[in-house]
Design a protein around this motif. Structure first.
Motif, mmCIF file in Angstrom:
data_model
loop_
_atom_site.group_PDB
_atom_site.id
_atom_site.type_symbol
_atom_site.label_atom_id
_atom_site.label_comp_id
_atom_site.label_asym_id
_atom_site.label_seq_id
_atom_site.Cartn_x
_atom_site.Cartn_y
_atom_site.Cartn_z
ATOM 1 N N GLU A 258 -39.821 25.629 -28.340
ATOM 2 C CA GLU A 258 -39.858 26.497 -27.455
ATOM 3 C C GLU A 258 -41.237 26.959 -26.987
ATOM 4 O O GLU A 258 -42.014 26.841 -26.049
ATOM 5 N N ASP A 259 -41.971 27.408 -28.033
ATOM 6 C CA ASP A 259 -42.956 27.965 -27.922
ATOM 7 C C ASP A 259 -44.128 27.188 -27.598
ATOM 8 O O ASP A 259 -45.116 27.334 -26.752
ATOM 9 N N LEU A 260 -44.261 26.034 -28.349
ATOM 10 C CA LEU A 260 -45.178 24.973 -28.030
ATOM 11 C C LEU A 260 -45.064 24.327 -26.732
ATOM 12 O O LEU A 260 -45.880 23.820 -26.154
ATOM 13 N N GLY A 261 -43.645 24.384 -26.277
ATOM 14 C CA GLY A 261 -43.396 24.065 -24.984
ATOM 15 C C GLY A 261 -44.143 24.695 -23.921
ATOM 16 O O GLY A 261 -44.335 24.248 -22.807
ATOM 17 N N ARG A 262 -44.528 25.813 -24.288
ATOM 18 C CA ARG A 262 -44.962 26.609 -23.268
ATOM 19 C C ARG A 262 -46.682 26.412 -22.888
ATOM 20 O O ARG A 262 -47.203 26.226 -21.747
ATOM 21 N N VAL A 263 -47.021 25.868 -24.064
ATOM 22 C CA VAL A 263 -48.287 25.318 -24.022
ATOM 23 C C VAL A 263 -48.492 24.101 -23.315
ATOM 24 O O VAL A 263 -49.553 23.757 -22.461
ATOM 25 N N ARG A 264 -47.633 23.201 -23.645
ATOM 26 C CA ARG A 264 -47.343 21.857 -22.818
ATOM 27 C C ARG A 264 -47.149 21.794 -21.520
ATOM 28 O O ARG A 264 -47.812 21.339 -20.694
ATOM 29 N N ALA A 265 -46.402 23.021 -21.224
ATOM 30 C CA ALA A 265 -45.866 23.246 -19.521
ATOM 31 C C ALA A 265 -47.312 23.667 -18.819
ATOM 32 O O ALA A 265 -47.554 23.391 -17.902
ATOM 33 N N SER A 266 -48.102 24.569 -19.658
ATOM 34 C CA SER A 266 -49.281 25.314 -18.909
ATOM 35 C C SER A 266 -50.228 23.995 -18.862
ATOM 36 O O SER A 266 -50.661 23.890 -17.616
ATOM 37 N N THR A 267 -50.369 22.934 -19.588
ATOM 38 C CA THR A 267 -51.203 22.191 -19.565
ATOM 39 C C THR A 267 -50.922 21.140 -18.351
ATOM 40 O O THR A 267 -51.847 20.840 -17.794
ATOM 41 N N ASP A 268 -49.524 20.967 -18.330
ATOM 42 C CA ASP A 268 -49.272 19.875 -17.256
ATOM 43 C C ASP A 268 -49.349 20.453 -16.067
ATOM 44 O O ASP A 268 -49.392 19.788 -14.975
ATOM 45 N N LEU A 269 -49.443 21.764 -15.704
ATOM 46 C CA LEU A 269 -49.357 22.290 -14.581
ATOM 47 C C LEU A 269 -51.006 22.587 -14.095
ATOM 48 O O LEU A 269 -51.292 23.205 -13.227
ATOM 49 N N GLY A 270 -51.916 22.144 -14.902
ATOM 50 C CA GLY A 270 -53.391 22.122 -14.734
ATOM 51 C C GLY A 270 -54.166 23.457 -15.383
ATOM 52 O O GLY A 270 -55.346 23.535 -15.171
ATOM 53 N N VAL A 271 -53.630 24.279 -16.447
ATOM 54 C CA VAL A 271 -54.245 25.313 -17.081
ATOM 55 C C VAL A 271 -55.211 24.207 -18.362
ATOM 56 O O VAL A 271 -54.678 23.479 -18.786
ATOM 57 N N ALA A 272 -56.283 24.849 -18.329
ATOM 58 C CA ALA A 272 -57.098 24.528 -19.201
ATOM 59 C C ALA A 272 -56.648 24.430 -20.592
ATOM 60 O O ALA A 272 -55.940 25.367 -20.923
ATOM 61 N N ASP A 273 -56.931 23.720 -21.632
ATOM 62 C CA ASP A 273 -56.374 23.497 -23.013
ATOM 63 C C ASP A 273 -56.609 24.814 -23.678
ATOM 64 O O ASP A 273 -55.786 25.343 -24.314
ATOM 65 N N ALA A 274 -58.005 25.290 -23.469
ATOM 66 C CA ALA A 274 -58.265 26.625 -24.465
ATOM 67 C C ALA A 274 -57.281 27.678 -23.812
ATOM 68 O O ALA A 274 -56.802 28.687 -24.689
ATOM 69 N N ASP A 275 -57.294 27.657 -22.425
ATOM 70 C CA ASP A 275 -56.560 29.049 -21.955
ATOM 71 C C ASP A 275 -55.082 28.823 -22.525
ATOM 72 O O ASP A 275 -54.252 29.938 -22.813
ATOM 73 N N ALA A 276 -54.598 27.551 -22.303
ATOM 74 C CA ALA A 276 -53.331 27.296 -22.846
ATOM 75 C C ALA A 276 -52.882 27.861 -24.127
ATOM 76 O O ALA A 276 -51.795 28.252 -24.510
ATOM 77 N N TRP A 277 -53.545 27.209 -25.138
ATOM 78 C CA TRP A 277 -53.679 27.609 -26.761
ATOM 79 C C TRP A 277 -53.910 29.096 -26.877
ATOM 80 O O TRP A 277 -53.068 29.696 -27.760
ATOM 81 N N LEU A 278 -54.629 30.052 -25.990
ATOM 82 C CA LEU A 278 -54.957 31.217 -26.357
ATOM 83 C C LEU A 278 -53.725 31.897 -26.038
ATOM 84 O O LEU A 278 -53.483 33.209 -26.377
ATOM 85 N N GLN A 279 -52.518 31.536 -25.277
ATOM 86 C CA GLN A 279 -51.472 32.066 -24.887
ATOM 87 C C GLN A 279 -50.546 32.611 -26.195
ATOM 88 O O GLN A 279 -49.795 33.312 -26.260
ATOM 89 N N LEU A 280 -50.657 31.756 -27.210
ATOM 90 C CA LEU A 280 -50.077 31.825 -28.588
ATOM 91 C C LEU A 280 -51.054 32.666 -29.547
ATOM 92 O O LEU A 280 -50.721 32.729 -30.731
ATOM 93 N N ALA A 281 -52.308 33.330 -28.995
ATOM 94 C CA ALA A 281 -53.174 33.822 -30.104
ATOM 95 C C ALA A 281 -52.326 34.985 -30.817
ATOM 96 O O ALA A 281 -52.994 35.319 -31.819
ATOM 97 N N ASP A 282 -51.664 35.631 -30.160
ATOM 98 C CA ASP A 282 -50.754 36.939 -30.700
ATOM 99 C C ASP A 282 -49.432 36.198 -31.285
ATOM 100 O O ASP A 282 -48.524 37.046 -31.942
ATOM 101 N N HIS A 283 -49.392 35.040 -31.561
ATOM 102 C CA HIS A 283 -47.750 34.517 -32.021
ATOM 103 C C HIS A 283 -47.954 34.820 -33.718
ATOM 104 O O HIS A 283 -48.711 34.679 -34.291
ATOM 105 N N PRO A 284 -46.719 35.341 -34.043
ATOM 106 C CA PRO A 284 -46.682 35.731 -35.466
ATOM 107 C C PRO A 284 -46.882 34.626 -36.662
ATOM 108 O O PRO A 284 -47.326 34.870 -37.477
ATOM 109 N N GLN A 285 -46.593 33.287 -36.123
ATOM 110 C CA GLN A 285 -46.922 32.246 -37.054
ATOM 111 C C GLN A 285 -47.905 31.237 -36.552
ATOM 112 O O GLN A 285 -48.448 30.527 -37.427
#
Length: 263
Positions: A157-184
């Motif tokens: 689910e959490d990595l799917g958010r990154v994948r969905a963001s990149t599919d929508l055209g968000v830059a890879d760096a910005d998409a991965w930064l969405q999980l910067a505060d992830h506990p794991q």
């Protein structure tokens, strides 16, 4: 029993039914349209945003306030019924209500705890699989897609958010930064965001994060294993104390009484 007593009984029955309904309402999960927000709040479990609001993944404040108000009024009525004066019973209502709001806000929901435990268990394998995909020559997006397809649950689910963001055209760096505060996945996501911009190899880094995640998983499993003994005390007492009383104490007392009566 008079009609007045029946009226009082029915009033207390209605109050108990209302309190039970409010308790069920407070423990119900959020609506489905808030599902994505609830999932992300659960992923950030452990954070607190104020002593009154409580955890981000706690029962909503409105439900806690409704339940606390109802329990406060019930406590005031019960205190008045046992003989306390209005000067003592009614000030009890806001205190009980506030205590319910604060305590329920600090309790980790069962769904959040289960999700956190599954996330701790799945993260090492997910990072290892992603490192293997990168070592085989897949790009970061492809490796993320493989992990999402291979896993079920919070990691997907959490990595799917990154994948969905990149599919929508968000830059890879910005998409991965969405999980910067992830506990794991936070440290690995931050390194992935930096590597996408710099082009550095991430296989060794991801495997290092996998080792750290595996150490966190072992520590979590040790805590769970140590808590089993504490949680088993009450069931063991419930099973053994009645048996001890029936087999050891009751025959002895009965024999002593029989001897005393026969004298």
């Amino acid at each position: 029993m008079t009609l007045l007593d029946l009226g009082r009984l029915s009033a207390w029955a209605y109050a108990a039914a209302a309190l039970a309904g409010l308790g069920v309402l407070a423990l119900l999960p959020p609506p489905r349209d808030l599902g994505a927000l609830a999932v992300w709040n659960v992923a950030r479990s452990g954070r607190r945003s104020g002593w009154l609001r409580g955890r981000d993944d706690a029962v909503p404040l409105g439900r806690r306030a409704a339940l606390g108000g109802a329990l406060g009024v019930a406590a005031a009525l019960l205190a008045g019924r046992v003989g306390l004066g209005p000067g003592w019973s009614w000030p009890l209502a806001p205190l009980v209500g506030l205590a319910v709001v604060v305590l329920l806000g600090r309790v980790e929901p069962l769904a959040a705890r289960r999700r956190r435990q599954v996330l701790v268990l799945q993260t090492p394998q997910a990072l290892e699989l992603m490192a293997s995909c990168l070592a085989a020559g897949l790009p970061v997006r492809g490796a993320c897609g493989v992990v999402v397809e291979a896993f079920d649950g919070p990691v997907a689910e959490d990595l799917g958010r990154v994948r969905a963001s990149t599919d929508l055209g968000v830059a890879d760096a910005d998409a991965w930064l969405q999980l910067a505060d992830h506990p794991q996945l936070g440290p690995a996501s931050a390194d992935l965001a930096r590597s996408v911009e710099s082009g550095t190899l991430l296989v060794a880094t991801l495997r290092h994060h996998a080792v750290q995640a595996r150490a966190r998983r072992e520590a979590e499993l040790q805590v769970v294993a140590r808590s089993v003994g504490v949680r088993s005390v009450l069931p063991l007492m419930t099973c053994f104390i009645p048996a001890f009383l029936l087999l050891g104490v009751v025959p002895t007392v009965a024999s002593a009484l029989a001897r005393a009566l026969s004298l």
